[in-house]
Motif scaffolding. Structure first.
Motif, short mmCIF file in Angstrom:
data_model
loop_
_atom_site.label_atom_id
_atom_site.label_comp_id
_atom_site.label_asym_id
_atom_site.label_seq_id
_atom_site.Cartn_x
_atom_site.Cartn_y
_atom_site.Cartn_z
N ILE A 1 0.86 -1.18 0.00
CA ILE A 1 0.00 0.00 0.00
C ILE A 1 0.90 1.23 0.00
N THR A 2 0.76 2.06 -1.02
CA THR A 2 1.62 3.24 -1.12
C THR A 2 0.94 4.51 -0.63
N ALA A 3 -0.37 4.53 -0.59
CA ALA A 3 -1.10 5.70 -0.08
C ALA A 3 -2.56 5.32 0.14
N VAL A 4 -3.19 6.00 1.08
CA VAL A 4 -4.62 5.88 1.31
C VAL A 4 -5.18 7.29 1.32
N ARG A 5 -6.19 7.53 0.49
CA ARG A 5 -6.76 8.86 0.35
C ARG A 5 -8.27 8.81 0.56
N LEU A 6 -8.79 9.85 1.21
CA LEU A 6 -10.23 9.98 1.42
C LEU A 6 -10.72 11.11 0.54
N LEU A 7 -11.69 10.82 -0.33
CA LEU A 7 -12.13 11.77 -1.35
C LEU A 7 -13.61 12.09 -1.21
N ASP A 8 -13.98 13.33 -1.54
CA ASP A 8 -15.38 13.71 -1.54
C ASP A 8 -16.00 13.46 -2.92
N ASN B 1 -16.37 15.34 -5.35
CA ASN B 1 -15.65 16.01 -6.43
C ASN B 1 -14.23 15.51 -6.61
N GLY B 2 -13.87 14.45 -5.87
CA GLY B 2 -12.53 13.89 -5.98
C GLY B 2 -11.48 14.64 -5.20
N ASN B 3 -11.90 15.55 -4.31
CA ASN B 3 -10.95 16.30 -3.49
C ASN B 3 -10.70 15.57 -2.18
N GLN B 4 -9.45 15.65 -1.70
CA GLN B 4 -9.09 14.98 -0.46
C GLN B 4 -9.59 15.77 0.74
N HIS B 5 -10.17 15.05 1.70
CA HIS B 5 -10.66 15.66 2.93
C HIS B 5 -10.50 14.67 4.07
N THR B 6 -10.63 15.18 5.28
CA THR B 6 -10.72 14.31 6.46
C THR B 6 -11.98 14.61 7.25
N SER B 7 -12.89 15.40 6.67
CA SER B 7 -14.16 15.70 7.30
C SER B 7 -15.26 15.55 6.25
N PHE B 8 -16.32 14.82 6.59
CA PHE B 8 -17.39 14.53 5.64
C PHE B 8 -18.74 14.71 6.32
N ALA B 9 -19.76 14.95 5.51
CA ALA B 9 -21.10 15.18 6.02
C ALA B 9 -21.95 13.92 5.92
N THR B 10 -22.77 13.68 6.94
CA THR B 10 -23.73 12.58 6.86
C THR B 10 -24.62 12.76 5.64
N GLY C 1 -23.54 12.62 2.59
CA GLY C 1 -22.70 12.95 1.44
C GLY C 1 -21.90 11.76 0.97
N GLY C 2 -21.09 11.97 -0.05
CA GLY C 2 -20.28 10.88 -0.59
C GLY C 2 -18.91 10.80 0.06
N LEU C 3 -18.40 9.58 0.16
CA LEU C 3 -17.05 9.32 0.68
C LEU C 3 -16.45 8.17 -0.12
N THR C 4 -15.25 8.38 -0.64
CA THR C 4 -14.54 7.33 -1.37
C THR C 4 -13.17 7.13 -0.72
N VAL C 5 -12.86 5.88 -0.43
CA VAL C 5 -11.53 5.53 0.08
C VAL C 5 -10.73 4.98 -1.09
N ALA C 6 -9.65 5.67 -1.45
CA ALA C 6 -8.79 5.24 -2.56
C ALA C 6 -7.50 4.67 -1.99
N ILE C 7 -7.20 3.42 -2.35
CA ILE C 7 -6.01 2.74 -1.86
C ILE C 7 -5.05 2.56 -3.04
N ASP C 8 -3.94 3.27 -3.01
CA ASP C 8 -2.91 3.14 -4.04
C ASP C 8 -1.97 2.00 -3.66
N TYR C 9 -1.60 1.17 -4.65
CA TYR C 9 -0.75 0.02 -4.34
C TYR C 9 0.31 -0.17 -5.42
N ALA C 10 1.33 -0.91 -5.06
CA ALA C 10 2.40 -1.28 -6.00
C ALA C 10 2.69 -2.77 -5.83
N VAL C 11 2.80 -3.50 -6.95
CA VAL C 11 3.10 -4.93 -6.94
C VAL C 11 4.61 -5.12 -7.12
N HIS C 12 5.24 -5.84 -6.17
CA HIS C 12 6.69 -6.03 -6.22
C HIS C 12 7.10 -7.46 -6.58
#
Length: 418
Positions: free
Chosen positions: A273-280, A282-291, A293-304
């Motif tokens: 796992i190279t990064a974990v991002r929380l997106l609204d 509109n695809g913007n990163q946030h750490t605060s969300f509204a009940t 509303g939308g929330l997307t957890v994006a997990i970036d990874y690299a295969v070695h």
């Protein structure tokens, strides 16, 4: 149109806050230069509003926003540096309950003492002693010394004495922060009676539920400015958004990538796992969300390494440790293919309508082999986020139910439960 009970026009108040700790004469003599250093604090900045007779007004805002200073100006404890304050009728400030009480005296004796501070005669108080003790639920302790009372008992007595004042305007600063729910309900019954008789109530409080339930209008202060004035539900919702934004700003001061190298990480890293991002939405990163509303957890990874299909999973839990949900690609019948060493990609988990209610939550992200036996990369509590529920509902999740009423065989739906 009747004259307002309270009129505040362009009021400002500032204080000089010393920058040095000059608490002793020796310090002041030996630090003549430093002891004179101050900074200016503008506690209330050009605030204007009116309050109608019989109106129940709430004042809220973050700590240090000027709420209590404004209430002390209304109470004439402070004089404004600029602007004007006009109050019609007699004012009773309940800023600190129990002022004038003597802990060595009994509850009965303190009723006369506290009442005298409010300007009541002994004859007036004599006719009210029994009802005061009954309302405060202290009939059995009337002749015991107040110093032996619990804090709740003392507050009940102090508040019950305080509301005996025959005032047109009542000013209260968090006076209901103590005492049980039943006693608070009794107090608000008294306030409702005051409203029916045209008395004006101004309450400073952080209890947004109480403000929503009892106040006709709420003022929102921030850094000394009046930033909102309107119906209680609208203003408290705005305050919750402000708190969420402040929390998000605090979160940005701590790099979430710190968790990527923390001790609560394990696995062989064939897939990392190279990064974990929380997106609204509109695809913007946030750490605060509204009940809701939308929330997307994006997990970036690299295969070695050369691996087969793998499973990506998440775990959501509230900050008090209660597990909420643990979705993963296997239970969703989604097969994630490695595509060979050197591959980089992103797996996203999208929640179109977030059902969580207001709280702080932690996320765990993990990548395992296809049988969930071998950890490639597992990061416990990799990120935190906050949920702001503008409606201030109780509980953990919004069940998304609906209300319906049936009268004489006719049904009426009220929409989502909210």
């Amino acid at each position: 149109m009747s004259e307002p009970a309270v009129r505040v026009t362009n009021v400002s108040k500032h204080f000089r806050v010393p920058l040095d700790r000059s608490s002793t004469l020796k310090y002041r003599v030996t630090h003549l230069r430093s002891a004179s250093r101050y900074r200016d604090l503008l506690a209330v900045n050009d605030v204007s509003f009116n309050v109608g007779a019989g109106e129940f007004l709430g004042i809220t805002g973050p700590n240090g926003c000027g709420k209590s200073t404004l209430l002390k100006i209304l109470s004439r404890i402070y004089s404004p540096d600029s602007g004007r304050v006009r109050l019609a009728g007699r004012v009773a400030p309940f800023l600190e309950l129990g002022v004038g009480f003597n802990p060595e005296l009994s509850a009965r004796e303190n009723i006369f003492l506290g009442g005298a501070v409010l300007g009541m005669t002994r004859k007036e108080l004599a006719t009210r002693v029994d009802s005061i003790l009954e309302f405060a639920e202290l009939e059995e302790f009337a002749d015991q010394k107040v110093k032996n009372f619990s804090s709740g008992m003392a507050v009940r007595l102090a508040f019950t004495v305080a509301i005996q004042a025959d005032a047109d305007v009542l000013l209260m600063d968090e006076v209901l922060a103590v005492g049980d729910a039943r006693f608070q309900e009794k107090c608000f019954d008294v306030f409702s009676d005051y409203k029916r008789h045209g008395r004006t109530i101004i309450l400073v409080s952080h209890d947004l539920s109480a403000l929503n339930l009892y106040c006709d209008r709420v003022l929102l202060l921030q850094k000394g400015h009046l930033v909102a004035d309107g119906p209680a539900a609208d203003v408290t919702a705005q305050y919750r958004r402000i708190v969420g934004a402040m929390s998000e700003a605090d979160d940005h001061e701590h790099d979430p990538d710190d968790a990527m190298v923390a001790e609560n990480r394990w696995g062989t890293r064939e897939v990392e796992i190279t990064a974990v991002r929380l997106l609204d939405d509109n695809g913007n990163q946030h750490t605060s969300f509204a009940t809701g509303g939308g929330l997307t957890v994006a997990i970036d990874y690299a295969v070695h390494s050369d691996v087969d299909d793998f499973v990506v999973g998440l775990a959501f839990k509230r900050s008090d440790g209660i597990n909420i949900s643990g979705p993963n690609t296997r239970t969703a019948d989604s097969h994630v293919r490695a595509s060979g060493p050197g591959t980089r990609g992103t797996i996203s988990y999208a929640i179109p309508h977030l059902g969580l209610l207001g709280a702080k939550y932690d996320i765990t992200a993990a990548i395992y082999d296809g049988f969930l036996n071998h950890a490639y990369d597992h990061i416990e509590d990799v990120m935190s986020f906050r949920v702001v529920d503008e409606k201030g509902r109780l509980g953990m999740v919004d069940l998304d139910g609906t209300w319906e009423q049936t009268v004489d065989g006719q049904s009426r739906a009220y929409g989502r439960a909210g």
